[in-house]
Each structure stands twice: as structure tokens, then as C-alpha cells.
Design a protein around this motif. Structure first.
Motif, PDB file in Angstrom:
ATOM      1  N   GLY A  33       1.172 -29.774 -58.635  1.00  0.00           N
ATOM      2  CA  GLY A  33       1.099 -28.319 -58.675  1.00  0.00           C
ATOM      3  C   GLY A  33      -0.277 -27.761 -58.383  1.00  0.00           C
ATOM      4  N   LYS A  34      -1.205 -28.635 -58.101  1.00  0.00           N
ATOM      5  CA  LYS A  34      -2.556 -28.212 -57.764  1.00  0.00           C
ATOM      6  C   LYS A  34      -2.546 -27.594 -56.363  1.00  0.00           C
ATOM      7  CE  LYS A  34      -7.080 -30.285 -58.482  1.00  0.00           C
ATOM      8  NZ  LYS A  34      -7.789 -31.559 -58.573  1.00  0.00           N
ATOM      9  N   MET A  35      -3.134 -26.396 -56.234  1.00  0.00           N
ATOM     10  CA  MET A  35      -3.118 -25.660 -54.972  1.00  0.00           C
ATOM     11  C   MET A  35      -4.503 -25.689 -54.338  1.00  0.00           C
ATOM     12  SD  MET A  35      -0.974 -23.918 -53.224  1.00  0.00           S
ATOM     13  CE  MET A  35      -0.976 -22.831 -51.848  1.00  0.00           C
ATOM     14  N   TYR A  36      -4.549 -26.023 -53.056  1.00  0.00           N
ATOM     15  CA  TYR A  36      -5.781 -26.057 -52.291  1.00  0.00           C
ATOM     16  C   TYR A  36      -5.656 -25.004 -51.185  1.00  0.00           C
ATOM     17  CZ  TYR A  36      -5.998 -30.662 -54.441  1.00  0.00           C
ATOM     18  OH  TYR A  36      -6.006 -31.709 -55.337  1.00  0.00           O
ATOM     19  N   GLU A  37      -6.642 -24.125 -51.081  1.00  0.00           N
ATOM     20  CA  GLU A  37      -6.614 -23.073 -50.070  1.00  0.00           C
ATOM     21  C   GLU A  37      -7.971 -22.981 -49.381  1.00  0.00           C
ATOM     22  OE1 GLU A  37      -5.684 -19.732 -52.542  1.00  0.00           O
ATOM     23  OE2 GLU A  37      -3.542 -19.901 -52.128  1.00  0.00           O
ATOM     24  N   LEU A  38      -7.945 -22.906 -48.057  1.00  0.00           N
ATOM     25  CA  LEU A  38      -9.155 -22.728 -47.271  1.00  0.00           C
ATOM     26  C   LEU A  38      -9.082 -21.375 -46.589  1.00  0.00           C
ATOM     27  CD1 LEU A  38     -11.781 -23.803 -45.986  1.00  0.00           C
ATOM     28  CD2 LEU A  38     -10.363 -24.751 -44.161  1.00  0.00           C
ATOM     29  N   TYR A  39      -9.996 -20.508 -46.936  1.00  0.00           N
ATOM     30  CA  TYR A  39     -10.126 -19.197 -46.302  1.00  0.00           C
ATOM     31  C   TYR A  39     -11.360 -19.227 -45.404  1.00  0.00           C
ATOM     32  CZ  TYR A  39      -6.692 -17.370 -49.566  1.00  0.00           C
ATOM     33  OH  TYR A  39      -5.537 -17.138 -50.264  1.00  0.00           O
ATOM     34  N   ALA A  40     -11.539 -18.174 -44.627  1.00  0.00           N
ATOM     35  CA  ALA A  40     -12.710 -18.105 -43.756  1.00  0.00           C
ATOM     36  C   ALA A  40     -13.996 -18.037 -44.568  1.00  0.00           C
ATOM     37  CB  ALA A  40     -12.611 -16.900 -42.832  1.00  0.00           C
ATOM     38  N   LEU A  41     -13.931 -17.474 -45.750  1.00  0.00           N
ATOM     39  CA  LEU A  41     -15.122 -17.298 -46.577  1.00  0.00           C
ATOM     40  C   LEU A  41     -15.337 -18.429 -47.577  1.00  0.00           C
ATOM     41  CD1 LEU A  41     -17.473 -15.416 -47.193  1.00  0.00           C
ATOM     42  CD2 LEU A  41     -16.016 -14.219 -48.797  1.00  0.00           C
ATOM     43  N   HIS A  42     -14.267 -19.056 -48.049  1.00  0.00           N
ATOM     44  CA  HIS A  42     -14.424 -20.048 -49.118  1.00  0.00           C
ATOM     45  C   HIS A  42     -13.267 -21.040 -49.142  1.00  0.00           C
ATOM     46  CE1 HIS A  42     -11.346 -17.982 -51.528  1.00  0.00           C
ATOM     47  NE2 HIS A  42     -11.903 -16.864 -51.086  1.00  0.00           N
ATOM     48  N   TYR A  43     -13.469 -22.097 -49.927  1.00  0.00           N
ATOM     49  CA  TYR A  43     -12.458 -23.107 -50.209  1.00  0.00           C
ATOM     50  C   TYR A  43     -12.178 -23.042 -51.697  1.00  0.00           C
ATOM     51  CZ  TYR A  43     -10.604 -27.748 -51.175  1.00  0.00           C
ATOM     52  OH  TYR A  43      -9.839 -28.793 -51.612  1.00  0.00           O
ATOM     53  N   ARG A  51      -9.543 -21.308 -61.173  1.00  0.00           N
ATOM     54  CA  ARG A  51     -10.007 -21.351 -59.780  1.00  0.00           C
ATOM     55  C   ARG A  51     -11.397 -21.971 -59.700  1.00  0.00           C
ATOM     56  NH1 ARG A  51      -8.060 -18.002 -55.699  1.00  0.00           N
ATOM     57  NH2 ARG A  51      -6.172 -16.921 -56.315  1.00  0.00           N
ATOM     58  N   THR A  52     -11.549 -22.884 -58.763  1.00  0.00           N
ATOM     59  CA  THR A  52     -12.856 -23.453 -58.448  1.00  0.00           C
ATOM     60  C   THR A  52     -13.113 -23.149 -56.975  1.00  0.00           C
ATOM     61  OG1 THR A  52     -12.415 -25.234 -60.013  1.00  0.00           O
ATOM     62  CG2 THR A  52     -14.243 -25.536 -58.485  1.00  0.00           C
ATOM     63  N   THR A  53     -14.197 -22.432 -56.700  1.00  0.00           N
ATOM     64  CA  THR A  53     -14.459 -21.956 -55.344  1.00  0.00           C
ATOM     65  C   THR A  53     -15.772 -22.521 -54.824  1.00  0.00           C
ATOM     66  OG1 THR A  53     -13.269 -19.921 -55.845  1.00  0.00           O
ATOM     67  CG2 THR A  53     -14.727 -19.884 -53.953  1.00  0.00           C
ATOM     68  N   THR A  54     -15.743 -22.927 -53.553  1.00  0.00           N
ATOM     69  CA  THR A  54     -16.920 -23.410 -52.851  1.00  0.00           C
ATOM     70  C   THR A  54     -17.106 -22.551 -51.615  1.00  0.00           C
ATOM     71  OG1 THR A  54     -16.410 -25.650 -53.575  1.00  0.00           O
ATOM     72  CG2 THR A  54     -18.010 -25.415 -51.800  1.00  0.00           C
ATOM     73  N   TYR A  55     -18.311 -22.016 -51.429  1.00  0.00           N
ATOM     74  CA  TYR A  55     -18.562 -21.128 -50.299  1.00  0.00           C
ATOM     75  C   TYR A  55     -19.220 -21.827 -49.110  1.00  0.00           C
ATOM     76  CZ  TYR A  55     -17.340 -17.223 -53.253  1.00  0.00           C
ATOM     77  OH  TYR A  55     -16.651 -16.360 -54.051  1.00  0.00           O
ATOM     78  N   PHE A  56     -20.129 -22.728 -49.366  1.00  0.00           N
ATOM     79  CA  PHE A  56     -20.856 -23.360 -48.276  1.00  0.00           C
ATOM     80  C   PHE A  56     -20.210 -24.683 -47.934  1.00  0.00           C
ATOM     81  CE2 PHE A  56     -24.214 -25.943 -46.423  1.00  0.00           C
ATOM     82  CZ  PHE A  56     -24.655 -25.097 -45.434  1.00  0.00           C
ATOM     83  N   PRO A  57     -19.977 -25.024 -46.731  1.00  0.00           N
ATOM     84  CA  PRO A  57     -20.308 -24.468 -45.422  1.00  0.00           C
ATOM     85  C   PRO A  57     -19.201 -23.595 -44.841  1.00  0.00           C
ATOM     86  CG  PRO A  57     -19.485 -26.666 -45.081  1.00  0.00           C
ATOM     87  CD  PRO A  57     -19.447 -26.398 -46.578  1.00  0.00           C
ATOM     88  N   TYR A  58     -18.156 -23.318 -45.622  1.00  0.00           N
ATOM     89  CA  TYR A  58     -16.974 -22.642 -45.095  1.00  0.00           C
ATOM     90  C   TYR A  58     -17.232 -21.182 -44.736  1.00  0.00           C
ATOM     91  CZ  TYR A  58     -15.251 -26.799 -47.315  1.00  0.00           C
ATOM     92  OH  TYR A  58     -15.084 -28.100 -47.681  1.00  0.00           O
ATOM     93  N   SER A  59     -18.245 -20.579 -45.314  1.00  0.00           N
ATOM     94  CA  SER A  59     -18.525 -19.164 -45.061  1.00  0.00           C
ATOM     95  C   SER A  59     -19.067 -18.913 -43.654  1.00  0.00           C
ATOM     96  CB  SER A  59     -19.498 -18.628 -46.107  1.00  0.00           C
ATOM     97  OG  SER A  59     -20.698 -19.356 -46.076  1.00  0.00           O
ATOM     98  N   ILE A  60     -19.430 -19.963 -42.933  1.00  0.00           N
ATOM     99  CA  ILE A  60     -19.893 -19.813 -41.548  1.00  0.00           C
ATOM    100  C   ILE A  60     -18.802 -19.156 -40.704  1.00  0.00           C
ATOM    101  CG2 ILE A  60     -20.530 -21.102 -39.473  1.00  0.00           C
ATOM    102  CD1 ILE A  60     -21.847 -23.142 -41.392  1.00  0.00           C
TER     103      ILE A  60
END
Length: 154
Positions: A33-43, A51-60
Motif C-alpha cells: 500500500g506504499k505509494m510512490y509519486e514523481l512530480y516535476a517538482l518533487h518525489y 509523506r516523505t518528499t525529496t526535491y533535489f534533483p527532481y525540481s530541475i
């Protein structure tokens, strides 16, 4: 300004690039049930409502999308200088292509890492923007040719 079709195409470019920031590029839900999402700004990883969010390097990717939308907006405002619009459109195509490449790179790396997942709507919106940007450049060139032909007749 709005009576010109290229302005409508540039507006579609702006809307699709801004919308691409808010739609997922890639998403995956595992058996637990763990959900993983990649957006243009964050993972983002969502586990048990946390929620655990990582911005770098995805924010490029988001930076390139915002740069493309800003350049398209400036091109709309430069409706009196068609040659500048053509140059900005060509540059904008490169910026949007860079954003698409970044999205595909990060999405593909996630698919390889998790052995699955699906591409989201955020990956396809920049492709719509590229097509509309090319159409806008085509119509701007057509206007420029019309103006040069009428100047020649005078």
C-alpha cells in the motif's frame, strides 16, 4: 493580439506547461500500500498517511517547465516583433525538450528501481506544449511572410 492563432497556441503552451507541474510524471503503489509519486517538482513516498518528499534533483524538471511557460508568455507580449517571437519560440522548444528529457530520465529511473509503475499525465503535457509551440512558430512565420510580401508590393 488574441485574434492571431499563434497567440492561442502560445496560451495552450503556457497552460500545458503550468499544468504539467501539478500532474504526476510517474506513480507506483506496491503490495503493502506504499505509494510512490514523481512530480516535476518533487518525489514523494506516502506510507500510512505520512509523506516523505525529496526535491533535489527532481525540481530541475519544474524549473525548465516554468522557464518555458515564462518564455511563451513573453513571446505572447512581443506580438509586434515577429522575428523576436520566432527566436523565442525556437529557444522555448529547446527548453521544453530539456524538460521532457528530464522527466523521461527520472521516470525511467524510477521504473527501473521499482520494476514497474505507470507514466502519468505530467509526462505527456510537455509534448502537447512542443507541438503547439511548433504550430505557433509556423503561423508567426506565415504572418512575417505576409507582411514582407505586402511591403514588397508598396
Amino acid at each position: 493580439m488574441w485574434q492571431r492563432i499563434q497567440t492561442v497556441f502560445l496560451a495552450i503552451v503556457i497552460i500545458s506547461l503550468v499544468a504539467a507541474i501539478f500532474f504526476p510524471i510517474w506513480y507506483f503503489q506496491d503490495a503493502s500500500g506504499k505509494m510512490y509519486e514523481l512530480y516535476a517538482l518533487h518525489y514523494t513516498v506516502i506510507e500510512n498517511g505520512v509523506r516523505t518528499t525529496t526535491y533535489f534533483p527532481y525540481s530541475i524538471t519544474a524549473v525548465l517547465l516554468i522557464a518555458g511557460a515564462t518564455l511563451a508568455f513573453i513571446a505572447v507580449r512581443k506580438f509586434t516583433d515577429r522575428m523576436a517571437q520566432i527566436k523565442m519560440g525556437a529557444l522555448n522548444s529547446l527548453i521544453i525538450a530539456g524538460a521532457m528529457c528530464a522527466g523521461v530520465y527520472f521516470g525511467t529511473s524510477m521504473i527501473k528501481t521499482f520494476q514497474g509503475g505507470r507514466y502519468g499525465f505530467g509526462l505527456w503535457l510537455p509534448a502537447v506544449a512542443v507541438v503547439c509551440n511548433w504550430a505557433a512558430i509556423r503561423f508567426i512565420k506565415k504572418d512575417e511572410k505576409l507582411v514582407r510580401d505586402s511591403d514588397r508590393l508598396r
